[in-house]
Write a protein that holds these residues in place. Structure first.
Motif, mmCIF file in Angstrom:
data_model
loop_
_atom_site.group_PDB
_atom_site.id
_atom_site.type_symbol
_atom_site.label_atom_id
_atom_site.label_comp_id
_atom_site.label_asym_id
_atom_site.label_seq_id
_atom_site.Cartn_x
_atom_site.Cartn_y
_atom_site.Cartn_z
ATOM 1 N N PHE A 1 -1.912 3.486 -2.392
ATOM 2 C CA PHE A 1 -3.343 3.184 -2.344
ATOM 3 C C PHE A 1 -3.577 2.146 -1.258
ATOM 4 O O PHE A 1 -2.880 1.136 -1.220
ATOM 5 N N SER B 1 0.829 -1.214 0.000
ATOM 6 C CA SER B 1 0.000 0.000 0.000
ATOM 7 C C SER B 1 0.866 1.268 0.000
ATOM 8 O O SER B 1 0.491 2.284 -0.591
ATOM 9 N N ARG C 1 0.836 0.103 -10.480
ATOM 10 C CA ARG C 1 2.241 0.145 -10.030
ATOM 11 C C ARG C 1 2.763 -1.258 -9.756
ATOM 12 O O ARG C 1 3.955 -1.514 -9.915
ATOM 13 N N VAL D 1 -8.750 -6.209 -2.274
ATOM 14 C CA VAL D 1 -7.979 -5.401 -3.225
ATOM 15 C C VAL D 1 -6.727 -4.892 -2.521
ATOM 16 O O VAL D 1 -6.809 -4.024 -1.649
ATOM 17 N N LYS D 2 -5.599 -5.499 -2.888
ATOM 18 C CA LYS D 2 -4.309 -5.104 -2.328
ATOM 19 C C LYS D 2 -3.287 -4.855 -3.436
ATOM 20 O O LYS D 2 -2.619 -3.840 -3.451
ATOM 21 N N THR D 3 -3.171 -5.826 -4.321
ATOM 22 C CA THR D 3 -2.098 -5.786 -5.318
ATOM 23 C C THR D 3 -2.615 -5.518 -6.730
ATOM 24 O O THR D 3 -1.809 -5.417 -7.654
ATOM 25 N N THR E 1 2.195 1.490 -3.684
ATOM 26 C CA THR E 1 1.196 1.938 -4.666
ATOM 27 C C THR E 1 0.611 3.303 -4.325
ATOM 28 O O THR E 1 0.086 3.987 -5.197
ATOM 29 N N HIS F 1 -3.145 -3.259 -8.929
ATOM 30 C CA HIS F 1 -2.819 -1.849 -9.110
ATOM 31 C C HIS F 1 -1.784 -1.712 -10.228
ATOM 32 O O HIS F 1 -0.906 -2.567 -10.362
ATOM 33 N N GLU G 1 -5.031 -0.937 1.145
ATOM 34 C CA GLU G 1 -5.774 -2.188 0.998
ATOM 35 C C GLU G 1 -7.230 -1.871 1.286
ATOM 36 O O GLU G 1 -7.530 -1.052 2.155
#
Length: 196
Positions: free
Chosen positions: A57, A52, A71, A65-67, A55, A69, A59
């Protein structure tokens, strides 16, 4: 060969992960991680950066939704071409050279007779996406889905700073077989259920 400067480590099966983290950190590899894996590494005094923070951003959606993304996936999928490198610079995307991911324990959750809701929550989404991204870009990225491969990967990085093309391709094949079997297990489970 692409030197390993940054690794993304996110595993359900934490066997061998602390040794992997210690040796990567000793080599100066930046480790990105999520949730329980980041906690385990941090508790062992291994430097780790939360995905997080990488990115910018948080979690969200109870960790669903964590990865997922740009980036993360741009960092994995970016090639060494001039155009890809230019786009990555323009969008502040840093390359990820090593992806160490094993998936939510879907089959184990089914095997212990968990509820439908719990089984559904153990369908990994971000993990297979990262594994497939890294395997697709095996010309630059090494993907590791099996703790039994940690030693071989570490030995190559410790020797040359990189993972050989031969081993990256072998790991790519293993990764696609892993996600195929995982999706097959999900499809098989759902097929056995009565229609709602």
């Amino acid at each position: 060969m692409q030197k390993v400067a940054r690794a993304l480590v996110s595993v359900s099966d934490k066997k061998g992960i602390l040794e992997l983290g210690k040796r990567l950190a000793k080599l100066g590899v930046e480790i990105l991680s999520t949730g329980g894996t980041a906690r385990a590494l941090r508790d062992a005094q291994i430097p780790v950066k939360d995905v997080s923070d990488f990115t910018g951003f948080p979690e969200m959606l109870d960790g669903r939704v964590k990865t997922l993304h740009p980036r993360v996936h741009g960092g994995i999928l970016g090639r060494m071409t001039e155009d890809h490198q230019r786009q990555m610079r323009e969008h502040g995307i840093d390359a990820i050279d090593l992806v160490v991911v094993n998936l939510y324990p879907f089959r184990e959750t089914v095997a212990r007779g968990a509820s439908f809701e719990e089984v559904i929550e153990n369908i990994d989404i971000g993990g297979p996406a990262m594994v497939r991204s890294a395997a697709k870009n095996h010309e630059r990225v090494a993907v590791v889905v099996d703790p039994a491969d940690y030693e071989r990967v570490l030995a190559e990085i410790e020797k040359s700073g990189a993972v050989s093309q031969s081993l990256r391709f072998e790991l790519c094949r293993k990764a696609f077989a892993h996600t195929a079997a995982y999706d097959g297990a999900i499809a098989s489970y759902l097929e056995r259920l009565p229609r709602p």
